[in-house]
Design a protein around this motif. Structure first.
Motif, PDB file in Angstrom:
ATOM      1  N   GLN A   1       0.828  -1.216   0.000  1.00 22.30           N
ATOM      2  CA  GLN A   1       0.000   0.000   0.000  1.00 22.30           C
ATOM      3  C   GLN A   1       0.857   1.260   0.000  1.00 22.30           C
ATOM      4  O   GLN A   1       0.520   2.252  -0.658  1.00 22.30           O
TER       5      GLN A   1
ATOM      6  N   ILE B   1       2.133   1.734  -3.539  1.00 21.57           N
ATOM      7  CA  ILE B   1       1.046   2.200  -4.404  1.00 21.57           C
ATOM      8  C   ILE B   1       0.771   3.682  -4.153  1.00 21.57           C
ATOM      9  O   ILE B   1       0.559   4.458  -5.089  1.00 21.57           O
ATOM     10  N   TYR B   2       0.802   4.061  -2.895  1.00 15.62           N
ATOM     11  CA  TYR B   2       0.611   5.475  -2.542  1.00 15.62           C
ATOM     12  C   TYR B   2       1.678   6.333  -3.224  1.00 15.62           C
ATOM     13  O   TYR B   2       1.380   7.399  -3.776  1.00 15.62           O
TER      14      TYR B   2
ATOM     15  N   LEU C   1       3.278   5.709  -5.982  1.00 13.27           N
ATOM     16  CA  LEU C   1       3.021   5.772  -7.420  1.00 13.27           C
ATOM     17  C   LEU C   1       1.860   6.711  -7.757  1.00 13.27           C
ATOM     18  O   LEU C   1       1.906   7.419  -8.758  1.00 13.27           O
ATOM     19  N   LYS C   2       0.842   6.708  -6.925  1.00 16.44           N
ATOM     20  CA  LYS C   2      -0.339   7.521  -7.223  1.00 16.44           C
ATOM     21  C   LYS C   2      -0.154   8.994  -6.855  1.00 16.44           C
ATOM     22  O   LYS C   2      -0.487   9.874  -7.643  1.00 16.44           O
ATOM     23  N   ASP C   3       0.324   9.241  -5.666  1.00 14.63           N
ATOM     24  CA  ASP C   3       0.337  10.617  -5.157  1.00 14.63           C
ATOM     25  C   ASP C   3       1.614  11.392  -5.447  1.00 14.63           C
ATOM     26  O   ASP C   3       1.608  12.612  -5.443  1.00 14.63           O
ATOM     27  N   ARG C   4       2.699  10.720  -5.678  1.00 11.32           N
ATOM     28  CA  ARG C   4       3.970  11.415  -5.916  1.00 11.32           C
ATOM     29  C   ARG C   4       4.578  11.064  -7.260  1.00 11.32           C
ATOM     30  O   ARG C   4       5.794  11.091  -7.426  1.00 11.32           O
ATOM     31  N   LYS C   5       3.728  10.713  -8.190  1.00 12.61           N
ATOM     32  CA  LYS C   5       4.186  10.253  -9.496  1.00 12.61           C
ATOM     33  C   LYS C   5       5.068  11.293 -10.192  1.00 12.61           C
ATOM     34  O   LYS C   5       6.070  10.953 -10.817  1.00 12.61           O
ATOM     35  N   GLU C   6       4.713  12.573 -10.087  1.00 11.98           N
ATOM     36  CA  GLU C   6       5.458  13.630 -10.771  1.00 11.98           C
ATOM     37  C   GLU C   6       6.857  13.817 -10.186  1.00 11.98           C
ATOM     38  O   GLU C   6       7.777  14.236 -10.878  1.00 11.98           O
TER      39      GLU C   6
ATOM     40  N   GLN D   1       9.793   4.757 -11.099  1.00 14.67           N
ATOM     41  CA  GLN D   1       8.384   4.347 -11.094  1.00 14.67           C
ATOM     42  C   GLN D   1       8.251   2.889 -11.532  1.00 14.67           C
ATOM     43  O   GLN D   1       7.486   2.126 -10.939  1.00 14.67           O
TER      44      GLN D   1
ATOM     45  N   TYR E   1       6.725  -0.157  -9.383  1.00 12.33           N
ATOM     46  CA  TYR E   1       5.662  -0.991  -9.938  1.00 12.33           C
ATOM     47  C   TYR E   1       6.072  -2.472  -9.901  1.00 12.33           C
ATOM     48  O   TYR E   1       5.280  -3.344  -9.525  1.00 12.33           O
TER      49      TYR E   1
END
Length: 83
Positions: A7, A10-11, A13-18, A25, A29
């Motif tokens: 989790q 995943i967090y 990857l979703k929230d700090r992708k930039e 990344q 993944y």
């Protein structure tokens, strides 16, 4: 522990992708996928062990209620001799 780590990744990857470069990344993944595979493998072996446990259970045969008086007496005497 592994679910929590998954989790967290995943967090990321979703929230700090930039903020994370593309190669990083892909590493994250890949780590998530490895954790998922590991957890699925553990679940599989747990379920297999549970099924095997129940398959090897031997249930006692029910007593024959149609036995005559003498047969019942003989069985009782045998049981007392064996004990």
């Amino acid at each position: 522990m592994y679910e929590k780590r998954k989790q967290e990744l995943i967090y990321l990857l979703k929230d700090r992708k930039e903020e994370i470069d593309l190669s990083r990344q892909h590493q994250i993944y890949g780590a998530v996928k490895e954790i998922e595979l590991f957890l699925e493998t553990i679940r599989y072996f747990i379920e297999s062990a549970e099924k095997e446990e129940f398959e090897n259970v031997i249930l006692p045969k029910p007593e024959n209620r149609n036995k005559g008086f003498l047969s019942k007496m003989r069985d009782q005497v045998r049981n007392r001799l064996v004990d």
